[in-house]
Design a protein around this motif. Structure first.
Motif, PDB file in Angstrom:
ATOM      1  N   HIS A 263       7.287   1.131   5.090  1.00  0.00           N
ATOM      2  CA  HIS A 263       7.668   0.834   3.723  1.00  0.00           C
ATOM      3  C   HIS A 263       6.982  -0.451   3.243  1.00  0.00           C
ATOM      4  CE1 HIS A 263      10.312   0.825   0.244  1.00  0.00           C
ATOM      5  NE2 HIS A 263      10.443  -0.472   0.433  1.00  0.00           N
ATOM      6  N   ASP A 264       7.032  -1.485   4.106  1.00  0.00           N
ATOM      7  CA  ASP A 264       6.404  -2.766   3.766  1.00  0.00           C
ATOM      8  C   ASP A 264       4.917  -2.595   3.519  1.00  0.00           C
ATOM      9  OD1 ASP A 264       8.728  -4.099   3.988  1.00  0.00           O
ATOM     10  OD2 ASP A 264       8.375  -4.854   6.007  1.00  0.00           O
ATOM     11  N   LEU A 265       4.299  -1.805   4.383  1.00  0.00           N
ATOM     12  CA  LEU A 265       2.854  -1.618   4.287  1.00  0.00           C
ATOM     13  C   LEU A 265       2.497  -0.937   2.969  1.00  0.00           C
ATOM     14  CD1 LEU A 265       0.327  -2.133   5.933  1.00  0.00           C
ATOM     15  CD2 LEU A 265       0.449   0.218   6.709  1.00  0.00           C
ATOM     16  N   GLN A 266       3.289   0.111   2.637  1.00  0.00           N
ATOM     17  CA  GLN A 266       3.018   0.807   1.373  1.00  0.00           C
ATOM     18  C   GLN A 266       3.185  -0.143   0.196  1.00  0.00           C
ATOM     19  OE1 GLN A 266       5.721   4.031   1.771  1.00  0.00           O
ATOM     20  NE2 GLN A 266       4.292   5.254   3.009  1.00  0.00           N
TER      21      GLN A 266
ATOM     22  N   LYS B 144       4.913 -11.315   6.499  1.00  0.00           N
ATOM     23  CA  LYS B 144       4.297 -11.108   7.805  1.00  0.00           C
ATOM     24  C   LYS B 144       2.980 -10.349   7.610  1.00  0.00           C
ATOM     25  CE  LYS B 144       7.659 -12.396  10.819  1.00  0.00           C
ATOM     26  NZ  LYS B 144       8.613 -11.456  11.419  1.00  0.00           N
ATOM     27  N   PRO B 145       2.075 -10.460   8.557  1.00  0.00           N
ATOM     28  CA  PRO B 145       0.769  -9.802   8.384  1.00  0.00           C
ATOM     29  C   PRO B 145       0.847  -8.313   8.051  1.00  0.00           C
ATOM     30  CG  PRO B 145       0.673 -11.279  10.238  1.00  0.00           C
ATOM     31  CD  PRO B 145       2.099 -11.308   9.748  1.00  0.00           C
ATOM     32  N   HIS B 146       1.842  -7.598   8.608  1.00  0.00           N
ATOM     33  CA  HIS B 146       1.883  -6.162   8.329  1.00  0.00           C
ATOM     34  C   HIS B 146       2.404  -5.864   6.922  1.00  0.00           C
ATOM     35  CE1 HIS B 146       6.059  -6.721   9.841  1.00  0.00           C
ATOM     36  NE2 HIS B 146       6.308  -5.851   8.909  1.00  0.00           N
ATOM     37  N   GLN B 147       2.841  -6.909   6.226  1.00  0.00           N
ATOM     38  CA  GLN B 147       3.370  -6.687   4.878  1.00  0.00           C
ATOM     39  C   GLN B 147       2.345  -6.995   3.798  1.00  0.00           C
ATOM     40  OE1 GLN B 147       6.597  -9.410   5.599  1.00  0.00           O
ATOM     41  NE2 GLN B 147       8.102  -7.756   5.526  1.00  0.00           N
ATOM     42  N   ILE B 148       1.104  -7.292   4.189  1.00  0.00           N
ATOM     43  CA  ILE B 148       0.074  -7.550   3.181  1.00  0.00           C
ATOM     44  C   ILE B 148      -1.097  -6.598   3.383  1.00  0.00           C
ATOM     45  CG2 ILE B 148       0.713  -9.963   2.790  1.00  0.00           C
ATOM     46  CD1 ILE B 148      -1.445 -10.800   4.707  1.00  0.00           C
TER      47      ILE B 148
END
Lengths: 273, 375, 293
Positions: A263-266, B144-148
């Motif tokens: 979800h965060d990645l999207q 966090k890196p995976h959130q960007i």
């Protein structure tokens, strides 16, 4: 898109019935009021009451937990070290022997591990008891920990450690601040594995135990050799229950994490296009 | 492009920031770097360009301190750096995978190196904010890196490696993970940041366009050796070997025998069915020597009638046309079999152009259009 | 070499040397010692006994093993039981792994968890669960009698059949997981391609799916066969006195007869037998790892 065929559904249903029916029946009959486990005589929780009042079982449970906590903690430390040496240690004298010793206990029959350790303990004159069981359990479960941890370390992106060094970390700091936090899930599952192996072990404990320290599996073993007993059913039910709750909770947590990460990645990809 | 007056490598008194002195690196039997000598100057944006396995990454890893040279000397600001571990070098690196610590936020990633340096809390905060502003990541500091996104990660990696204000920043394929459009934008961003911070950048890349765009000088490498070091325009217009000419951009190579034809002028006999070619070269060639004439496709004119004034002409027929939008490349088969590429800008609409498949055409170029090479 | 690296290597190394390598060496050495020197445990001179055994050297125990057909029979019957159980485990495990690999994506984590869950449950309890099912007045016989399929209870408990069931049941996850991993990686378009080229569904399964999951099957077989060979709990609990398995013989030789040299010799021979499948297993794993890269 995959569709489930009748053949597949049937084989899965039968297969899982085979895997789970015995345990379901065990749980079911633990609530049987009759002493005869195979004849249903009405619902009752009296065997749980008997179990709680049975001090021998309680003592054994305490010994087992004590051994499991100490040995799995030691095994996690030693196993993580061994995994790090195997994956990142480079060349050193006796490396082949070392990796052989890490992997051999995984395929070694328990009777042989138990026998060999007992002979050692007698040879050096060590009194058998909690200490010897802890030593034995630590030895074989550290190998499992090291397999779990090293499989994580192999896929670990080495440039993360290099980045830490590049930014001024000493090798030890790089391990403490970067490697360890990232491989922590593997280390924790290694600990859990070591813990359950220790809880579960009968054969090695039988060899290395002394008269004063009986573990739960040894206690169960001597009881079930005489046949089915409702008390053991009740004890099994408790153990199965604890494990089931634990495993389901762990998998729900990890599923929640994966979903959240996706979800965060999207969200991130959307927010920057 | 690069600043017009910035050329410390032409100054005989210039002191290089980095000096490779006969450096060799072997991995067992394999020679990764072969007796290499190279100077890189302060404030340069230096590109190491070459195919994978050419040794460019090994050079970078030696600069960062992850590998030690087998023999030879490596100097940073006049001091020998062989044997100094990476955590004690005033050199930082931006990794190809970015190597952002997944368990730390953007802010903590950038602060990571500063904390190791023992700076005070205020100093760290100030510096991190500066870096966030520089890379336009202030909004995302707590993520966090995976959130960007990928492009943002690239900027965080850059900010993290610049935070300690290193003398030298190493960039390992910094834009490799980005898609083409984003890569182009980021190239200019990198150049701006390099200029505003005044840091020396050494970039490793296999993408020749990227090297040409960002670098003040480019070193073309192959099999552990540097083939040519020069500014991007010199590399393109005056390659020193067929390897470089072929590696950078598109090129036609015509092999033949040289015959002197006046001062700095040579004839090249290359095909019994065609007239000899005339080429200018400052590099001397002896009579009868084998040489390669390298001509860029865009320097070749294609026409339906025989041109009158051109020094070099050849007749052939159109084998194939590659339409690239802004350009068209014609594959012309000459009488005698060789295929030559000629490129024209499509300044007119498609329907108005006259040359098509199977047409008999003439190609032509001037004496100075090509470069005569001996290897 | 710096001191931290030395400690990092030395600590686990020393631990394994002391508690794995040396004990193993003791077993090996005692297996070569004289029966007469063996002193029962709990005697005050037991420590000296061990050292005596360590210093003696003969092959008597091995010739004893070779001459007494109890041991021969036990090794052979262990091999037979392990082999047959492994075959049954493939027959039960393959369709399950196949069903899992063909299941809709959203089911798979749950199915996976259902296969792994028994791993975490006590081994002893899982074997024990079958006692109540297989015994003469057990649930299986009750069910069959009730259905009218049999007239008199079947004797399953304390036979080799019960041991087969026990081994297949406890080691089934070891069979399913590697096969599932192999099938999961299998590109479905390969099967479509086979069908496109004229195979029927069944034929495509035998010609494409099975060969491509071969490494998974082999890995699963070894993972069942190797521990089954030295198994002690299952034959003791379900097999009764009639079932001979070498793990059980070793245990009894040691605890009931107190014959350490012979027990050690039994252990050494068991290990020698195990070396073959273990080496083959490692080769298979290596081949697979090479194929993956």
């Amino acid at each position: 898109m995959r569709r489930a065929s009748w053949f597949n559904i049937t084989s899965l249903t039968l297969g899982f019935a085979f895997l789970y029916l015995p345990m379901v029946l065990l749980v079911f009959y633990s609530f049987n009021s009759s002493k005869l486990v195979t004849v249903w005589a009405g619902f009752s929780t009296k065997w749980y009451g008997e179990l709680i009042r049975n001090e021998a079982f309680l003592d054994a449970a305490v010994v087992t937990l004590k051994v499991a906590v100490i040995s799995s903690t030691l095994a996690t430390i030693l196993g993580t070290m061994a995994a790090y040496v195997l994956v990142r240690g480079g060349k050193f004298m006796g490396r082949t022997l070392f990796s052989g010793m890490v992997y051999a206990p995984l395929v070694m029959p328990e009777v042989i591990t138990g026998l060999s350790l007992l002979l050692l303990f007698i040879g050096i004159g060590l009194d058998r008891g909690v200490l010897t069981i802890v030593l034995a359990h630590t030895t074989f479960s550290m190998c499992y920990v090291s397999v779990v941890v090293s499989s994580r370390l192999v896929t670990f992106d080495r440039s993360l450690e290099e980045a830490a060094l590049d930014l001024g970390c000493s090798p030890f700091d790089a391990f403490r601040l970067v490697t360890l936090p990232i491989i922590a899930p593997a280390v924790i599952s290694g600990w859990l594995l070591a813990f359950t192996l220790s809880l579960d072990d009968l054969v090695i404990a039988s060899f290395t135990t002394g008269p004063s320290s009986t573990t739960l599996p040894i206690k169960i073993w001597s009881a079930v050799r005489l046949g089915v007993s409702p008390e053991i059913n009740a004890l099994s039910t408790i153990m199965i229950g604890v494990v089931t709750v634990g495993v389901i909770a762990a998998s729900l947590i990890s599923k929640h994490r994966t979903v959240k990460a996706q979800h965060d990645l999207q969200a991130a990809e959307r927010g920057t296009s | 492009m690069s600043q017009t007056n910035f050329s410390p490598w032409d100054d005989p008194n210039g002191k290089p920031l980095i000096r490779f002195d006969n450096v060799t690196k072997k991995f067992g039997e394999f020679v990764a770097i072969d007796d290499l000598t190279l100077d890189i100057y302060e404030r340069e944006f230096f590109a190491l360009l070459g195919p994978s396995g050419c040794g460019k990454t090994t050079m970078m890893r030696m600069l960062a301190g992850f590998e030690d040279p087998t023999s030879g000397k490596m100097e940073l600001a006049g001091k020998n750096i062989a044997g100094i571990p990476p955590n004690k070098r005033a050199v930082n690196m931006m990794f190809q995978s970015y190597a952002l610590f997944p368990h730390l936020t953007v802010w903590d990633n950038i602060a990571f190196g500063l904390r190791r340096g023992g700076a005070s809390k205020q100093q760290i905060e100030k510096r991190v904010e500066e870096m966030l502003t520089l890379t336009r990541m202030t909004k995302f500091a707590r993520r966090k890196p995976h959130q960007i996104s990928g492009g943002q990660r690239q900027r965080v990696a850059l900010a993290r490696s610049l935070a300690k204000a290193p003398k030298l920043l190493l960039l390992d394929e910094p834009l490799g993970a980005l898609d083409k459009k984003l890569r182009q934008d980021t190239q200019f961003e990198l150049m701006d940041i390099q200029e505003s911070t005044g840091t020396t950048f050494v970039i490793v890349t296999h993408d020749q366009e990227e090297a040409m765009t960002v670098a003040s000088r480019v070193a073309v490498m192959d099999e552990g050796r540097i083939i040519q070091v020069a500014t991007p325009d010199r590399i393109y217009e005056a390659p020193n070997s067929v390897y470089v000419a072929d590696f950078i951009g598109d090129v036609n190579i015509i092999e033949g025998t040289v015959k002197p034809a006046g001062e700095d002028l040579y004839y090249i006999d290359w095909n019994p069915n065609q007239a000899p070619l005339l080429a200018a070269s400052e590099r001397p060639f002896s009579d009868g020597q084998t040489a390669h004439l390298a001509i860029r496709p865009e320097k070749i004119t294609i026409s339906a009638e025989q041109p009158v004034e051109a020094k070099n002409t050849a007749k052939g027929s159109v084998l194939d046309i590659a339409y690239l939008g802004n350009l068209s490349t014609y594959y012309v088969q000459l009488d005698g079999g060789q295929v030559v590429k000629a490129q024209t800008a499509n300044t007119r609409r498609l329907s108005r152009r006259s040359i098509t498949w199977e047409d008999k055409v003439w190609i032509s170029w001037s004496a100075t259009a090509g470069v005569l090479l001996d290897r | 070499m710096n001191i931290r690296r030395f400690i990092l290597i030395a600590v686990p190394y020393a631990w394994l040397l002391a508690l794995f390598f040396i004990p193993f060496f003791i077993v090996f050495k005692i297996s070569l010692s004289d029966l007469a020197l063996a002193i029962p445990p709990y005697s005050p001179t037991v420590k000296d006994g061990i050292f005596n055994m360590l210093s003696a050297f003969d092959f008597e125990n091995f010739t004893f093993l070779a001459s007494d057909d109890l041991y021969w029979k036990a090794y052979l019957s262990s091999l037979k039981i392990a082999l047959i159980s492994t075959i049954f485990a493939v027959i039960v495990g393959y369709p399950m792994a196949y069903g899992m690999a063909r299941a809709p994506d959203e089911w798979r984590p749950t199915l996976m968890m259902l296969v792994i869950l028994p791993f975490w449950t006590s081994f002893l309890i899982r074997v024990y669960a079958w006692v109540g099912i297989l015994s003469n007045e057990g649930l299986l016989n009750q069910l069959l009698l009730w259905l009218g399929l049999i007239d008199a209870p079947l004797t399953i408990m304390n036979t080799t059949t019960a041991v087969y069931i026990g081994i297949v049941y406890t080691y089934l996850p070891f069979m399913i997981l590697p096969i599932y991993a192999a099938l999961d990686r299998l590109d479905e378009s390969l099967i479509e391609a086979a069908e496109d080229l004229g195979c029927s569904r069944t034929k495509a399964f035998w010609l494409v799916t099975v060969p491509l999951s071969r490494n998974g099957i082999i890995a699963g077989c070894f993972l069942v066969f190797i521990p089954a060979l030295g198994e002690f709990v299952i034959p003791s609990l379900l097999g009764g006195s009639g079932t001979l398995m070498i793990g059980k013989v070793l245990f009894e030789e040691f605890f009931n007869n107190r014959d350490w040299p012979v027990a050690s010799a039994v252990a050494v021979v068991l290990l020698l037998i195990l070396i073959v499948p273990i080496t083959l297993f490692q080769r298979n794993q290596q081949r697979q790892a090479e194929a993956d890269t």
